[in-house]
Design a protein around this motif. Structure first.
Motif, PDB file in Angstrom:
ATOM      1  N   LEU A   9       0.844  -1.186   0.000  1.00  0.00           N
ATOM      2  CA  LEU A   9       0.000   0.000   0.000  1.00  0.00           C
ATOM      3  C   LEU A   9       0.881   1.238   0.000  1.00  0.00           C
ATOM      4  CD1 LEU A   9      -2.721  -0.997   2.601  1.00  0.00           C
ATOM      5  CD2 LEU A   9      -2.904  -1.005   0.117  1.00  0.00           C
ATOM      6  N   GLU A  10       0.652   2.075  -0.964  1.00  0.00           N
ATOM      7  CA  GLU A  10       1.421   3.302  -1.040  1.00  0.00           C
ATOM      8  C   GLU A  10       0.679   4.403  -0.310  1.00  0.00           C
ATOM      9  OE1 GLU A  10       2.781   4.477  -4.867  1.00  0.00           O
ATOM     10  OE2 GLU A  10       3.175   2.419  -5.471  1.00  0.00           O
ATOM     11  N   ARG A  11       1.422   5.217   0.393  1.00  0.00           N
ATOM     12  CA  ARG A  11       0.839   6.351   1.111  1.00  0.00           C
ATOM     13  C   ARG A  11       0.634   7.489   0.124  1.00  0.00           C
ATOM     14  NH1 ARG A  11       2.706  10.881   2.922  1.00  0.00           N
ATOM     15  NH2 ARG A  11       2.015  11.893   4.809  1.00  0.00           N
ATOM     16  N   ARG A  12      -0.589   7.975   0.062  1.00  0.00           N
ATOM     17  CA  ARG A  12      -0.873   9.118  -0.802  1.00  0.00           C
ATOM     18  C   ARG A  12      -0.358  10.381  -0.128  1.00  0.00           C
ATOM     19  NH1 ARG A  12      -7.095   8.781  -2.502  1.00  0.00           N
ATOM     20  NH2 ARG A  12      -6.976  10.541  -1.110  1.00  0.00           N
ATOM     21  N   PRO A  13       0.226  11.305  -0.897  1.00  0.00           N
ATOM     22  CA  PRO A  13       0.692  12.564  -0.309  1.00  0.00           C
ATOM     23  C   PRO A  13      -0.480  13.325   0.319  1.00  0.00           C
ATOM     24  CG  PRO A  13       1.415  12.367  -2.597  1.00  0.00           C
ATOM     25  CD  PRO A  13       0.470  11.252  -2.327  1.00  0.00           C
ATOM     26  N   LEU A  14      -0.248  13.858   1.498  1.00  0.00           N
ATOM     27  CA  LEU A  14      -1.281  14.589   2.226  1.00  0.00           C
ATOM     28  C   LEU A  14      -1.153  16.080   1.944  1.00  0.00           C
ATOM     29  CD1 LEU A  14      -3.569  14.793   4.292  1.00  0.00           C
ATOM     30  CD2 LEU A  14      -1.821  14.818   6.074  1.00  0.00           C
ATOM     31  N   LEU A  15      -2.216  16.670   1.442  1.00  0.00           N
ATOM     32  CA  LEU A  15      -2.291  18.103   1.172  1.00  0.00           C
ATOM     33  C   LEU A  15      -3.203  18.720   2.223  1.00  0.00           C
ATOM     34  CD1 LEU A  15      -1.946  20.667  -0.564  1.00  0.00           C
ATOM     35  CD2 LEU A  15      -3.857  19.862  -1.930  1.00  0.00           C
ATOM     36  N   LEU A  16      -2.652  19.582   3.059  1.00  0.00           N
ATOM     37  CA  LEU A  16      -3.424  20.262   4.086  1.00  0.00           C
ATOM     38  C   LEU A  16      -3.794  21.643   3.559  1.00  0.00           C
ATOM     39  CD1 LEU A  16      -4.567  20.444   6.962  1.00  0.00           C
ATOM     40  CD2 LEU A  16      -2.326  21.316   7.679  1.00  0.00           C
ATOM     41  N   VAL A  17      -5.098  21.901   3.434  1.00  0.00           N
ATOM     42  CA  VAL A  17      -5.594  23.180   2.936  1.00  0.00           C
ATOM     43  C   VAL A  17      -6.152  23.959   4.119  1.00  0.00           C
ATOM     44  CG1 VAL A  17      -7.227  24.307   1.377  1.00  0.00           C
ATOM     45  CG2 VAL A  17      -6.171  22.135   0.719  1.00  0.00           C
ATOM     46  N   ILE A  18      -5.606  25.146   4.366  1.00  0.00           N
ATOM     47  CA  ILE A  18      -6.056  25.978   5.473  1.00  0.00           C
ATOM     48  C   ILE A  18      -6.844  27.139   4.877  1.00  0.00           C
ATOM     49  CG2 ILE A  18      -5.391  27.264   7.532  1.00  0.00           C
ATOM     50  CD1 ILE A  18      -2.647  25.832   7.309  1.00  0.00           C
ATOM     51  N   THR A  19      -8.158  27.047   4.958  1.00  0.00           N
ATOM     52  CA  THR A  19      -9.023  28.083   4.416  1.00  0.00           C
ATOM     53  C   THR A  19     -10.397  28.010   5.069  1.00  0.00           C
ATOM     54  OG1 THR A  19     -10.036  29.010   2.411  1.00  0.00           O
ATOM     55  CG2 THR A  19      -9.720  26.636   2.466  1.00  0.00           C
ATOM     56  N   PRO A  20     -10.997  29.151   5.350  1.00  0.00           N
ATOM     57  CA  PRO A  20     -12.361  29.140   5.867  1.00  0.00           C
ATOM     58  C   PRO A  20     -13.383  28.879   4.759  1.00  0.00           C
ATOM     59  CG  PRO A  20     -11.566  31.392   5.716  1.00  0.00           C
ATOM     60  CD  PRO A  20     -10.414  30.496   5.366  1.00  0.00           C
ATOM     61  N   ASP A  21     -12.938  28.893   3.507  1.00  0.00           N
ATOM     62  CA  ASP A  21     -13.822  28.716   2.355  1.00  0.00           C
ATOM     63  C   ASP A  21     -13.983  27.223   2.053  1.00  0.00           C
ATOM     64  OD1 ASP A  21     -15.095  28.633  -0.101  1.00  0.00           O
ATOM     65  OD2 ASP A  21     -13.886  30.232  -0.982  1.00  0.00           O
ATOM     66  N   GLU A  22     -15.087  26.652   2.525  1.00  0.00           N
ATOM     67  CA  GLU A  22     -15.316  25.221   2.350  1.00  0.00           C
ATOM     68  C   GLU A  22     -15.397  24.830   0.875  1.00  0.00           C
ATOM     69  OE1 GLU A  22     -18.419  21.701   3.665  1.00  0.00           O
ATOM     70  OE2 GLU A  22     -18.585  23.663   4.593  1.00  0.00           O
ATOM     71  N   PHE A  23     -16.024  25.677   0.063  1.00  0.00           N
ATOM     72  CA  PHE A  23     -16.153  25.388  -1.366  1.00  0.00           C
ATOM     73  C   PHE A  23     -14.770  25.271  -2.024  1.00  0.00           C
ATOM     74  CE2 PHE A  23     -16.524  26.800  -5.804  1.00  0.00           C
ATOM     75  CZ  PHE A  23     -17.383  25.820  -6.283  1.00  0.00           C
ATOM     76  N   PHE A  24     -13.861  26.180  -1.692  1.00  0.00           N
ATOM     77  CA  PHE A  24     -12.507  26.130  -2.237  1.00  0.00           C
ATOM     78  C   PHE A  24     -11.805  24.840  -1.831  1.00  0.00           C
ATOM     79  CE2 PHE A  24      -7.941  27.217  -1.883  1.00  0.00           C
ATOM     80  CZ  PHE A  24      -7.685  27.453  -3.215  1.00  0.00           C
ATOM     81  N   GLY A  25     -11.937  24.471  -0.568  1.00  0.00           N
ATOM     82  CA  GLY A  25     -11.324  23.232  -0.085  1.00  0.00           C
ATOM     83  C   GLY A  25     -11.868  22.007  -0.783  1.00  0.00           C
ATOM     84  N   ARG A  26     -13.186  21.972  -0.981  1.00  0.00           N
ATOM     85  CA  ARG A  26     -13.801  20.832  -1.688  1.00  0.00           C
ATOM     86  C   ARG A  26     -13.372  20.794  -3.148  1.00  0.00           C
ATOM     87  NH1 ARG A  26     -18.812  18.459   0.527  1.00  0.00           N
ATOM     88  NH2 ARG A  26     -19.033  19.261   2.639  1.00  0.00           N
ATOM     89  N   THR A  27     -13.234  21.983  -3.748  1.00  0.00           N
ATOM     90  CA  THR A  27     -12.807  22.046  -5.139  1.00  0.00           C
ATOM     91  C   THR A  27     -11.389  21.477  -5.293  1.00  0.00           C
ATOM     92  OG1 THR A  27     -14.204  23.962  -5.562  1.00  0.00           O
ATOM     93  CG2 THR A  27     -12.399  23.573  -7.103  1.00  0.00           C
ATOM     94  N   LEU A  28     -10.499  21.869  -4.393  1.00  0.00           N
ATOM     95  CA  LEU A  28      -9.140  21.307  -4.441  1.00  0.00           C
ATOM     96  C   LEU A  28      -9.166  19.792  -4.271  1.00  0.00           C
ATOM     97  CD1 LEU A  28      -6.956  23.878  -2.501  1.00  0.00           C
ATOM     98  CD2 LEU A  28      -6.854  23.312  -4.922  1.00  0.00           C
ATOM     99  N   GLY A  29     -10.014  19.321  -3.360  1.00  0.00           N
ATOM    100  CA  GLY A  29     -10.137  17.882  -3.166  1.00  0.00           C
ATOM    101  C   GLY A  29     -10.619  17.169  -4.416  1.00  0.00           C
ATOM    102  N   SER A  30     -11.573  17.785  -5.107  1.00  0.00           N
ATOM    103  CA  SER A  30     -12.108  17.197  -6.341  1.00  0.00           C
ATOM    104  C   SER A  30     -11.068  17.171  -7.451  1.00  0.00           C
ATOM    105  CB  SER A  30     -13.333  17.985  -6.821  1.00  0.00           C
ATOM    106  OG  SER A  30     -14.375  17.887  -5.892  1.00  0.00           O
ATOM    107  N   LEU A  31     -10.232  18.200  -7.486  1.00  0.00           N
ATOM    108  CA  LEU A  31      -9.220  18.282  -8.535  1.00  0.00           C
ATOM    109  C   LEU A  31      -7.979  17.438  -8.238  1.00  0.00           C
ATOM    110  CD1 LEU A  31      -9.357  22.120  -9.252  1.00  0.00           C
ATOM    111  CD2 LEU A  31     -10.213  20.287 -10.720  1.00  0.00           C
ATOM    112  N   LEU A  32      -7.536  17.458  -6.999  1.00  0.00           N
ATOM    113  CA  LEU A  32      -6.275  16.813  -6.658  1.00  0.00           C
ATOM    114  C   LEU A  32      -6.417  15.383  -6.130  1.00  0.00           C
ATOM    115  CD1 LEU A  32      -4.479  19.902  -5.134  1.00  0.00           C
ATOM    116  CD2 LEU A  32      -4.168  18.899  -7.399  1.00  0.00           C
ATOM    117  N   GLY A  33      -7.611  15.034  -5.661  1.00  0.00           N
ATOM    118  CA  GLY A  33      -7.847  13.662  -5.210  1.00  0.00           C
ATOM    119  C   GLY A  33      -7.574  12.639  -6.306  1.00  0.00           C
TER     120      GLY A  33
END
Length: 72
Positions: A9-33
């Motif tokens: 099992l390979e460990r996926r790189p962890l990207l920590l997004v610090i933002t109060p903007d939930e939509f932005f965080g979800r968008t990054l997750g959708s793009l980078l996941g």
């Protein structure tokens, strides 16, 4: 019958997004996941210090306007 080889099992790189903007965080997750990143969003720097450092992120993205009064 051929042997079935298991891959470690390979460990996926962890990207920590610090933002109060939930939509932005979800968008990054959708793009980078799909690109192989595990994306975690926290709303404040204090949350990042408490939660993020325990997870050992590979990459940290911070919202430019996010400041803490005691930050350097």
């Amino acid at each position: 019958m051929g042997a079935v080889m298991s891959t470690p099992l390979e460990r996926r790189p962890l990207l920590l997004v610090i933002t109060p903007d939930e939509f932005f965080g979800r968008t990054l997750g959708s793009l980078l996941g799909p690109a192989g990143y595990h994306v975690v969003r926290v709303a404040t720097l204090d949350d990042a210090v408490q939660d993020g450092s325990a997870q050992g992120p590979d990459v940290v993205l911070r919202h430019a306007d996010l400041l803490r009064s005691d930050s350097v």
